[in-house]
Motif scaffolding. Sequence first.
Motif, short mmCIF file in Angstrom:
data_model
loop_
_atom_site.label_atom_id
_atom_site.label_comp_id
_atom_site.label_asym_id
_atom_site.label_seq_id
_atom_site.Cartn_x
_atom_site.Cartn_y
_atom_site.Cartn_z
N THR A 119 0.83 -1.19 0.00
CA THR A 119 0.00 0.00 0.00
C THR A 119 0.87 1.25 0.00
OG1 THR A 119 -0.14 -0.18 2.40
CG2 THR A 119 -1.97 -1.07 1.13
N GLU A 121 0.52 5.15 0.90
CA GLU A 121 -0.35 6.15 1.50
C GLU A 121 0.31 7.53 1.39
OE1 GLU A 121 -2.82 8.21 2.22
OE2 GLU A 121 -3.72 6.30 2.78
N ARG A 237 -5.82 0.20 -5.55
CA ARG A 237 -7.19 0.43 -5.10
C ARG A 237 -7.75 -0.79 -4.38
NH1 ARG A 237 -9.13 3.37 -10.71
NH2 ARG A 237 -8.76 5.54 -10.05
N VAL A 240 -6.90 -0.89 -0.70
CA VAL A 240 -7.62 0.01 0.21
C VAL A 240 -8.77 -0.77 0.84
CG1 VAL A 240 -8.99 2.12 0.40
CG2 VAL A 240 -7.01 2.05 -1.13
N ASP A 244 -13.65 2.42 3.01
CA ASP A 244 -12.84 3.63 3.20
C ASP A 244 -12.81 4.42 1.90
OD1 ASP A 244 -11.13 5.57 4.05
OD2 ASP A 244 -9.60 4.22 4.86
N ARG A 247 -10.17 7.29 1.59
CA ARG A 247 -8.79 6.92 1.27
C ARG A 247 -8.65 6.53 -0.20
NH1 ARG A 247 -5.08 2.03 3.75
NH2 ARG A 247 -3.07 2.84 3.00
N ALA A 248 -9.66 5.84 -0.73
CA ALA A 248 -9.63 5.49 -2.14
C ALA A 248 -9.62 6.74 -3.02
CB ALA A 248 -10.83 4.60 -2.48
N LEU A 251 -6.18 8.37 -2.92
CA LEU A 251 -5.23 7.65 -3.77
C LEU A 251 -5.37 8.06 -5.22
CD1 LEU A 251 -3.17 5.38 -4.37
CD2 LEU A 251 -5.10 3.78 -4.43
N HIS A 367 -1.74 6.40 8.73
CA HIS A 367 -2.04 6.93 7.40
C HIS A 367 -1.90 8.45 7.34
CE1 HIS A 367 -4.70 3.12 6.86
NE2 HIS A 367 -3.42 2.89 6.61
#
Length: 379
Positions: A119, A121, A237, A240, A244, A247-248, A251, A367
């Motif tokens: 991931t 972030e 994606r 994630v 959430d 957060r997506a 990104l 995050h």
Amino acid sequence: MVVNVANTGNAGNTVNTPREVADRYREFSWQQARGQSDAHEELSARISQDDEFCELLAGSLPAGTKQQPNLLLAAVRYLDGPHAELGPSGEAAYGRWREWTIRHWDEVRAVIMRRSTQTNEPARCAALLPLLARLPQPLALLEVGTSAGLCLHPDRYRYRYFQEGHQGGPGSHPAPVEGGAPDGPVTFTCRTTGVAPGGEDGSAALPGELPRIVWRGGIDLNPLDPAGEPDDLRWLRALVWPGDEARAARLSAAVEAVRTSPRPTLVRGDLIDELPALAAQAPPEATLVVFHSAVLTYLPPARREEFARLVRSLLAERDGGGHWISQEHHSVLPWITAPEHRSLGPADSMLLTLAVDERPVALTGPHGQSLHWLRPPLP
């Protein structure tokens, strides 16, 4: 459904047992997903109680990183398995998820073996920015465990800092401090406490000027290019956690923010083996900053110590020196004094320690959602 694991592609050196797999999913549900993702909490808990499914996982996946729960859950989402967006809720939904995953096991396993839980972030840049801006400019950024390299572009995003515990009048709620790239398509929000480097009256100390970055490089076992490879963005994606959406969205917006930027120098390989050669490419007139976030936890303790010795040596031998910024859980680098913060409680045990040259300066959300400056602040 009875699962036949006799021909699942086990390489023969797997040492994990179904019970160990079950324990791993139970621990993931309780310690990582709980309070963060209802979908992953429930799904991993149900897997931990499913003896036949744990037998499938133990018999067909090698021990170690390929047994990470998040890797399996992301692989099913990547392949558009059932309940990909919100996760299965309830016994019937889990039954559908389980049946689909077993029926498509060859494809799921192929994704697991080809991919990794990397991931990226970019919101962690909210914690890095105040430190980077106060270092001697210009900067050469080198990130180990860079994944898609999105954290190599802190100057391409906007930021909004909310200062908590402000010593104002009753009911005082100071306005957030905002700044960053004027045309940045994404804004990272960060709650702060304490006095930041250069801060006044406990302010968030968003620097007046963004860091001037003249070189960017990164190392990863499998570097991704989400701006140029749609399949890489699809995988990020999928990692994630379901539910959430914020957060997506961050990104996707971060990928757009860096799409027109020159690509960093990304190197495929081991972070220790590749570090000296990549560091040598940094312009000599720039301050070299080696940094990483939640990466060293994947190395055994002996390799972490080897990495630390290597970074110290590289920076000491470089003309003009450089700096090492680490953002890891305090247990990962035990020789760095575990910081204490009076306003934090047991629920904050997963915060990362932000350290500059092995000196802790703040505790941060995993995050980048929070930043708790320690006392005394940086001189």
